[in-house]
Design a protein around this motif. Structure first.
Motif, PDB file in Angstrom:
ATOM      1  N   GLU A 284     -45.063  53.962  28.197  1.00  0.00           N
ATOM      2  CA  GLU A 284     -44.741  55.662  27.832  1.00  0.00           C
ATOM      3  C   GLU A 284     -45.948  56.258  27.467  1.00  0.00           C
ATOM      4  O   GLU A 284     -46.054  57.628  28.006  1.00  0.00           O
ATOM      5  N   ARG A 285     -46.921  55.834  26.780  1.00  0.00           N
ATOM      6  CA  ARG A 285     -48.156  56.617  26.489  1.00  0.00           C
ATOM      7  C   ARG A 285     -49.295  56.755  27.404  1.00  0.00           C
ATOM      8  O   ARG A 285     -50.022  57.562  27.975  1.00  0.00           O
ATOM      9  N   TYR A 286     -49.293  55.330  28.151  1.00  0.00           N
ATOM     10  CA  TYR A 286     -50.435  55.137  29.337  1.00  0.00           C
ATOM     11  C   TYR A 286     -49.885  54.551  30.674  1.00  0.00           C
ATOM     12  O   TYR A 286     -49.923  53.243  30.815  1.00  0.00           O
ATOM     13  N   PRO A 287     -49.015  55.186  31.409  1.00  0.00           N
ATOM     14  CA  PRO A 287     -48.459  54.750  32.503  1.00  0.00           C
ATOM     15  C   PRO A 287     -49.409  54.360  33.530  1.00  0.00           C
ATOM     16  O   PRO A 287     -49.054  53.462  34.321  1.00  0.00           O
ATOM     17  N   GLY A 288     -50.663  54.517  33.580  1.00  0.00           N
ATOM     18  CA  GLY A 288     -51.263  54.057  34.570  1.00  0.00           C
ATOM     19  C   GLY A 288     -51.646  52.410  34.095  1.00  0.00           C
ATOM     20  O   GLY A 288     -52.085  51.826  35.119  1.00  0.00           O
ATOM     21  N   LEU A 289     -51.472  52.062  33.034  1.00  0.00           N
ATOM     22  CA  LEU A 289     -51.895  50.550  32.794  1.00  0.00           C
ATOM     23  C   LEU A 289     -50.527  49.673  33.762  1.00  0.00           C
ATOM     24  O   LEU A 289     -51.111  48.695  33.836  1.00  0.00           O
ATOM     25  N   VAL A 290     -49.835  50.357  33.852  1.00  0.00           N
ATOM     26  CA  VAL A 290     -48.612  49.636  34.819  1.00  0.00           C
ATOM     27  C   VAL A 290     -48.658  50.215  36.316  1.00  0.00           C
ATOM     28  O   VAL A 290     -48.511  49.272  37.250  1.00  0.00           O
TER      29      VAL A 290
ATOM     30  N   ILE B 100     -51.236  51.535  38.192  1.00  0.00           N
ATOM     31  CA  ILE B 100     -52.456  51.344  39.004  1.00  0.00           C
ATOM     32  C   ILE B 100     -52.140  50.013  39.551  1.00  0.00           C
ATOM     33  O   ILE B 100     -52.265  49.590  40.665  1.00  0.00           O
ATOM     34  N   PRO B 101     -52.152  48.695  38.718  1.00  0.00           N
ATOM     35  CA  PRO B 101     -51.746  47.598  39.086  1.00  0.00           C
ATOM     36  C   PRO B 101     -50.410  47.184  40.069  1.00  0.00           C
ATOM     37  O   PRO B 101     -50.601  46.828  41.027  1.00  0.00           O
ATOM     38  N   ALA B 102     -49.454  48.117  39.840  1.00  0.00           N
ATOM     39  CA  ALA B 102     -48.487  48.052  40.685  1.00  0.00           C
ATOM     40  C   ALA B 102     -48.574  48.625  42.146  1.00  0.00           C
ATOM     41  O   ALA B 102     -48.228  48.320  42.972  1.00  0.00           O
ATOM     42  N   ILE B 103     -49.340  49.786  42.013  1.00  0.00           N
ATOM     43  CA  ILE B 103     -49.692  50.530  43.371  1.00  0.00           C
ATOM     44  C   ILE B 103     -50.742  49.678  43.969  1.00  0.00           C
ATOM     45  O   ILE B 103     -50.376  49.896  45.446  1.00  0.00           O
ATOM     46  N   VAL B 104     -51.709  49.162  43.443  1.00  0.00           N
ATOM     47  CA  VAL B 104     -52.474  48.313  44.161  1.00  0.00           C
ATOM     48  C   VAL B 104     -51.769  47.093  44.728  1.00  0.00           C
ATOM     49  O   VAL B 104     -51.965  46.535  45.963  1.00  0.00           O
ATOM     50  N   LEU B 105     -50.999  46.539  44.133  1.00  0.00           N
ATOM     51  CA  LEU B 105     -50.169  45.218  44.558  1.00  0.00           C
ATOM     52  C   LEU B 105     -49.150  45.791  45.742  1.00  0.00           C
ATOM     53  O   LEU B 105     -49.110  44.993  46.855  1.00  0.00           O
ATOM     54  N   PHE B 106     -48.536  46.773  45.563  1.00  0.00           N
ATOM     55  CA  PHE B 106     -47.545  47.278  46.645  1.00  0.00           C
ATOM     56  C   PHE B 106     -48.651  47.734  47.857  1.00  0.00           C
ATOM     57  O   PHE B 106     -48.300  47.111  48.982  1.00  0.00           O
ATOM     58  N   LEU B 107     -49.867  48.311  47.789  1.00  0.00           N
ATOM     59  CA  LEU B 107     -50.562  48.690  48.831  1.00  0.00           C
ATOM     60  C   LEU B 107     -51.179  47.405  49.609  1.00  0.00           C
ATOM     61  O   LEU B 107     -51.520  47.279  50.620  1.00  0.00           O
ATOM     62  N   THR B 108     -51.524  46.257  48.755  1.00  0.00           N
ATOM     63  CA  THR B 108     -52.039  45.046  49.365  1.00  0.00           C
ATOM     64  C   THR B 108     -50.916  44.258  50.163  1.00  0.00           C
ATOM     65  O   THR B 108     -51.015  43.812  51.552  1.00  0.00           O
ATOM     66  N   VAL B 109     -49.813  44.494  49.606  1.00  0.00           N
ATOM     67  CA  VAL B 109     -48.750  43.416  50.296  1.00  0.00           C
ATOM     68  C   VAL B 109     -48.184  44.600  51.705  1.00  0.00           C
ATOM     69  O   VAL B 109     -48.186  43.893  52.505  1.00  0.00           O
TER      70      VAL B 109
ATOM     71  N   THR C  95     -54.367  38.537  36.583  1.00  0.00           N
ATOM     72  CA  THR C  95     -53.797  38.846  37.908  1.00  0.00           C
ATOM     73  C   THR C  95     -52.809  40.070  37.680  1.00  0.00           C
ATOM     74  O   THR C  95     -52.524  40.421  36.856  1.00  0.00           O
ATOM     75  N   TRP C  96     -52.288  40.372  38.865  1.00  0.00           N
ATOM     76  CA  TRP C  96     -51.262  41.668  38.810  1.00  0.00           C
ATOM     77  C   TRP C  96     -50.321  41.495  38.139  1.00  0.00           C
ATOM     78  O   TRP C  96     -49.727  42.501  37.301  1.00  0.00           O
ATOM     79  N   GLY C  97     -49.430  40.508  38.003  1.00  0.00           N
ATOM     80  CA  GLY C  97     -48.404  40.187  37.120  1.00  0.00           C
ATOM     81  C   GLY C  97     -48.565  40.210  35.723  1.00  0.00           C
ATOM     82  O   GLY C  97     -48.025  40.835  34.905  1.00  0.00           O
ATOM     83  N   ASN C  98     -49.863  39.586  35.338  1.00  0.00           N
ATOM     84  CA  ASN C  98     -50.297  39.876  33.995  1.00  0.00           C
ATOM     85  C   ASN C  98     -50.685  41.242  33.567  1.00  0.00           C
ATOM     86  O   ASN C  98     -50.403  41.601  32.550  1.00  0.00           O
ATOM     87  N   MET C  99     -51.527  41.966  34.322  1.00  0.00           N
ATOM     88  CA  MET C  99     -51.855  43.300  34.077  1.00  0.00           C
ATOM     89  C   MET C  99     -50.610  44.146  33.835  1.00  0.00           C
ATOM     90  O   MET C  99     -50.311  44.987  33.023  1.00  0.00           O
ATOM     91  N   ILE C 100     -49.472  44.095  34.774  1.00  0.00           N
ATOM     92  CA  ILE C 100     -48.485  44.891  34.744  1.00  0.00           C
ATOM     93  C   ILE C 100     -47.610  44.446  33.537  1.00  0.00           C
ATOM     94  O   ILE C 100     -47.049  45.247  32.467  1.00  0.00           O
ATOM     95  N   SER C 101     -47.423  43.305  33.286  1.00  0.00           N
ATOM     96  CA  SER C 101     -46.706  42.506  31.996  1.00  0.00           C
ATOM     97  C   SER C 101     -47.576  43.244  30.471  1.00  0.00           C
ATOM     98  O   SER C 101     -46.904  43.614  29.782  1.00  0.00           O
ATOM     99  N   ALA C 102     -48.963  43.275  30.745  1.00  0.00           N
ATOM    100  CA  ALA C 102     -49.646  43.630  29.527  1.00  0.00           C
ATOM    101  C   ALA C 102     -49.603  45.117  29.293  1.00  0.00           C
ATOM    102  O   ALA C 102     -49.482  45.525  28.063  1.00  0.00           O
ATOM    103  N   GLY C 103     -49.342  45.805  30.125  1.00  0.00           N
ATOM    104  CA  GLY C 103     -49.381  47.589  30.137  1.00  0.00           C
ATOM    105  C   GLY C 103     -47.943  47.829  29.766  1.00  0.00           C
ATOM    106  O   GLY C 103     -47.596  49.005  29.675  1.00  0.00           O
ATOM    107  N   GLN C 104     -46.839  46.980  29.880  1.00  0.00           N
ATOM    108  CA  GLN C 104     -45.601  47.462  29.741  1.00  0.00           C
ATOM    109  C   GLN C 104     -45.166  47.932  28.444  1.00  0.00           C
ATOM    110  O   GLN C 104     -44.405  48.847  28.132  1.00  0.00           O
ATOM    111  N   SER C 105     -45.830  47.337  27.127  1.00  0.00           N
ATOM    112  CA  SER C 105     -45.518  47.793  26.013  1.00  0.00           C
ATOM    113  C   SER C 105     -45.999  49.174  25.615  1.00  0.00           C
ATOM    114  O   SER C 105     -45.714  50.045  24.818  1.00  0.00           O
ATOM    115  N   ASP C 106     -47.119  49.672  26.196  1.00  0.00           N
ATOM    116  CA  ASP C 106     -47.622  51.113  26.383  1.00  0.00           C
ATOM    117  C   ASP C 106     -47.453  51.803  27.572  1.00  0.00           C
ATOM    118  O   ASP C 106     -48.118  52.966  27.974  1.00  0.00           O
TER     119      ASP C 106
END
Length: 160
Positions: A122-128, A130-139, A109-120
């Motif tokens: 700084e190194r991989y901002p796309g983990l948070v 990309i799901p956040a942008i897709v969530l925003f665009l869908t809404v 789920t988008w919330g799970n993906m954003i939460s899972a990528g939160q720890s990384d």
């Protein structure tokens, strides 16, 4: 409707086991009052109109008036509102998933993906990102569809 809907949603999901069916049920319970209010307000506004009075004077029963005269006139506002409500439900589910109160991992789920990528982040901002942008665009898309449908189907939008 006196309680904030997100608080009621969190309470329902906390009491029930966070499965897909329970989260869907909780989201459905969250939207029933607003739908009922919208349908009632639109039905009451059409109940006193001339075409309803004419149908009643021609001998139409209450069920026929409701199904043939009032219901077709309230379908457009309800459908328009539905598009916007889908956007609200997507954000609500993503919020619950982010907090860990919705469908558990590893379900994507988008919330799970954003939460899972939160720890990384700084190194991989796309983990948070990309799901956040897709969530925003869908809404945003559902909101735009709802607004366009409302403009198209509103009685004042007819061109003379």
């Amino acid at each position: 409707m006196a309680f904030p809907s997100l608080i009621v949603l969190i309470a329902i999901v906390t009491v029930l086991e966070p499965t897909l069916i329970n989260v869907t049920l909780a989201l459905g319970i969250m939207v029933v009052p607003s739908y009922a209010r919208l349908v009632r307000a639109n039905a009451m506004s059409f109940a006193g109109r001339e075409f309803v009075t004419a149908a009643r004077s021609l001998g139409a029963g209450e069920t026929r008036i409701m199904l043939r005269e009032v219901a077709p006139n309230i379908v457009a506002p309800v459908l328009s509102y539905s598009f916007m409500l889908v956007a609200v439900l997507i954000v609500a589910e993503a919020s619950l998933s982010y907090l860990g109160l919705s469908i558990p991992r590893p379900e994507p789920t988008w919330g799970n993906m954003i939460s899972a990528g939160q720890s990384d982040f700084e190194r991989y901002p796309g983990l948070v990102g990309i799901p956040a942008i897709v969530l925003f665009l869908t809404v945003l898309s559902f909101n735009q569809l709802g607004e366009a449908a409302g403009r198209k189907w509103s009685p004042g939008a007819a061109k003379i």
